[in-house]
Enzyme design. Structure first.
Site, mmCIF file in Angstrom:
data_model
loop_
_atom_site.group_PDB
_atom_site.id
_atom_site.type_symbol
_atom_site.label_atom_id
_atom_site.label_comp_id
_atom_site.label_asym_id
_atom_site.label_seq_id
_atom_site.Cartn_x
_atom_site.Cartn_y
_atom_site.Cartn_z
ATOM 1 N N THR A 413 0.860 -1.194 0.000
ATOM 2 C CA THR A 413 0.000 0.000 0.000
ATOM 3 C C THR A 413 0.896 1.245 0.000
ATOM 4 O OG1 THR A 413 -1.684 -1.214 1.233
ATOM 5 C CG2 THR A 413 -1.853 1.161 1.339
ATOM 6 N N GLU A 452 -7.166 -7.478 -3.597
ATOM 7 C CA GLU A 452 -7.776 -6.903 -2.389
ATOM 8 C C GLU A 452 -8.750 -7.849 -1.699
ATOM 9 O OE1 GLU A 452 -6.568 -4.180 -0.309
ATOM 10 O OE2 GLU A 452 -6.434 -3.542 -2.391
ATOM 11 N N SER A 480 -7.595 -1.744 6.700
ATOM 12 C CA SER A 480 -6.959 -1.088 7.856
ATOM 13 C C SER A 480 -6.456 0.295 7.498
ATOM 14 C CB SER A 480 -5.775 -1.925 8.339
ATOM 15 O OG SER A 480 -6.212 -3.183 8.767
HETATM 16 N N1 GLY Z 1 -4.949 -3.984 1.837
HETATM 17 C C1 GLY Z 1 -4.579 -3.205 2.924
HETATM 18 C C2 GLY Z 1 -5.722 -2.610 3.641
HETATM 19 O O1 GLY Z 1 -6.768 -2.439 3.056
HETATM 20 O O2 GLY Z 1 -5.647 -2.314 4.789
#
Ligand code: GLY
Length: 608
Positions: A413, A452, A480
């Protein structure tokens, strides 16, 4: 924020000093400060706006937008588009994210949910085979894990609502960067190298990222003309080509029939994402989360992200503790215990609010926080997994039901923070989930598809504990991501965010506490060694954290840490200094160091 007397004095001096005594920082005012002869610069102070990202080219592009009169939203979109070129393993048009915006005119915080959605054909059995959960890594590199991308729609909708420049103009610098290329650094090289095995199984991924069969050399120029063409199509169609056009058709084909080399010996399960799923994608504007902390207003991203709710709950739990007056061990113990408990509640209660009743207001109530904070023993760590509380009827210190451990989430991310001369601020976190996402480049289009949907629980995380994060048709997996904006009396003082999967929450919290309670400067709070306790027997930890003197006091209290230290997060942040300057901060070391920039750099003699 405690203000030592010496600093009060310097602030008073700053207020009366003639402008001529201010020291313009090198390079000269107005020049780009995102790089120096020594590489990316992680801290910049000055006026007229700021950008912080993990990448120098992206930060320079965002800063140029501000310099030409664009606002913070314009700069965030241009920076994010550039990150899709230079940091394609963390985020890009094949993924999603969450956009938090402070509007200076109305003094309000707004949010845009650009999270990926599961296809209409998905159900609870998405990641089950013969009744058992798939091995995580087999799910990652598959069509099953690909959600409908939300990033292009986020750019489009954020600009429409709050921007001042057309999408096409803001994508052009990134398009040019993809066409003319950028210099490969250690981080880019390492990210290809660590994905080389699976990238080599997909001809489109191999041709793009492993030219000549190996990761691009550090110092070489990397170009991505197919991505440049895709950006040009999106720019020309206002993203429509990705949701309703030829790029949409290519995405659906790629997911349904992953273009894997039959000789690679890799089983790649197909997904069921369709052009109808793409055509049906919508971003959602949501009410931000809000808590008061030490007289400040802290705003974040609501469900389906757990970021704002869990950071907020932990802050509420810590509000009644004198963190500023504690020694370092006691402070860190309280930090670790707050997230140990808050994660128990997060795992039980937070999912996509369209599919389960997320008790957001109750999770953020001070009554619930107090009922949970009462579990914190200043001298002794709790045993994980701690059981969740019930925010709908808080019972002080209750510990009844079994606890659910925190499932693994990818640690990649990226995060962008921008501010402009009008005082608008953006905190924007975006992702394709794992480093390299699903590993699958859409043939001819130059971008990686996300994985995702592996952020869903594959099966209920603990028997007897309801799990609001199981897959379903059209559902958004729990995130998160925690883009956060802090206001004082309605005006921004801080904006912060980070990558890091579930550790995003603990990282953002640790930076906030470092700055607001522990009298660290923002750069010091960003650089501080990190640990992440997420209701597990051992906390994730960095080597520097283990090596600091305070850790002995944590171990005495029963805190336990993972045997293998690992880097946690890659923060970017912006602070409005009391003298009116912006301070942009990025990582000095993590992920190879980030890049901070301001439009008009000004250094004062007492800057530390
Ligand atoms: N894929 C990381 C998050 O959505 O927290």
């Amino acid at each position: 924020m405690p203000v030592p007397r010496a600093r009060l004095l310097t602030r008073a001096l700053a207020a009366v000093l003639p402008v001529a005594l201010l020291v313009p920082a090198a390079p000269a005012a107005g020049a780009d400060t995102s790089t120096t002869a020594h590489g990316p610069q992680p801290v910049a102070r000055g006026y007229l706006g700021a950008v912080s990202s993990i990448d120098a080219d992206a930060t320079a592009i965002g800063t140029a937008v501000l310099r030409k009169g664009g606002n913070a939203v314009d700069a965030a979109v241009a920076t994010a588009a550039a990150l899709g070129v230079t940091d394609p393993f963390s985020a890009g048009i094949g993924g999603g994210g969450f956009f938090v915006y402070y509007d200076a005119k109305s003094r309000t915080v707004r949010t845009l949910d650009g999270r990926e959605t599961a296809p209409a054909a998905a159900d609870e059995s998405l990641f089950l085979e013969n009744g058992s959960p798939l091995p995580f890594w087999e799910a990652v590199t598959s069509g099953l894990s690909v959600g409908v991308p939300g990033t292009p729609a986020t750019w489009r909708d954020a600009l429409k609502a709050w921007g001042s420049r057309p999408l096409a103009a803001l994508m052009r610098p990134a398009e040019r960067l993809a066409r003319s290329g950028f210099t490969v650094d250690e981080t880019f090289h390492r990210q290809v190298a660590s994905n080389a095995e699976r990238f080599s199984a997909f001809p489109a991924s191999r041709d793009l990222f492993l030219p000549g069969g190996a990761p691009p050399e550090v110092g070489s120029t990397f170009t991505n003309p197919e991505l440049a063409d895709t950006y040009a199509r999106l720019a020309a169609t206002g993203t429509a080509d990705l949701y309703n056009g030829e790029v949409a058709a290519d995405i659906a084909d790629t997911v349904q029939d992953p273009p894997v080399d039959p000789d690679a010996g890799l089983t790649v399960r197909p997904g069921k994402l369709t052009v109808e799923d793409l055509a049906g994608y919508r971003t959602a504007e949501r009410e931000p989360t809000h808590v008061r902390y030490r007289g400040l207003d802290v705003y974040g991203m609501p469900a389906p992200s757990s970021g704002g709710l869990t950071v907020g709950q932990a802050l509420n739990m810590l509000e009644t503790k004198d963190l500023a007056g504690m020694d370092e061990s006691a402070y860190l113990h309280h930090f670790l215990e707050s997230t140990r408990i808050a994660f128990a509640d997060r795992n039980r209660w937070i999912g996509d609010p369209a599919y389960s009743d997320v008790p957001s207001a109750e999770l953020l109530s001070q009554e619930f926080a107090d009922s949970r904070a009462c579990l914190i023993d200043p001298d002794s760590a709790l045993t994980s997994p701690v059981a969740p509380g019930d925010p709908r009827s808080p019972q002080p210190c209750a510990q009844a039901a079994p606890g659910a451990p925190t499932p693994y989430e990818g640690e990649h991310t990226t995060h962008v923070t921008t501010a402009d001369k009008w005082g608008n601020v953006v905190a924007y976190t975006l992702t394709i989930e794992q480093e390299g996402g699903s590993g699958i480049v859409v043939p001819g289009r130059g971008f990686l598809l996300n994985n995702e949907l592996t952020d869903f629980s594959f099966a209920p995380s603990a028997s007897g504990v309801p799990d609001p994060n199981l897959p379903a048709a059209g559902k958004r997996p729990r995130s998160s991501m925690a883009p956060t904006i802090v206001l004082r009396h309605g005006k921004p003082v801080l904006a912060v965010g980070s990558p890091g999967g579930a550790s995003i929450i603990t990282t953002v919290l640790q930076v906030l506490l470092g700055r607001l309670d522990r009298d660290l400067t923002l750069p010091e709070a960003v650089a501080a060694p990190r640990a992440s306790q997420r209701n597990s027997p051992t906390a994730q930890v960095e080597r520097a954290f283990l090596e600091q003197p305070a850790t002995a006091g944590l171990i005495e209290r029963g805190q336990r840490f993972a045997d293998t230290p690992s880097e946690i997060g890659a923060v970017t942040a912006v602070e409005r200094l009391r003298d009116g300057r912006w301070l942009a901060a990025a990582e000095p070391e993590r992920r190879g160091g980030g890049s901070a920039s301001v439009v008009l750099p000004v250094r004062l003699p007492w800057d530390r």
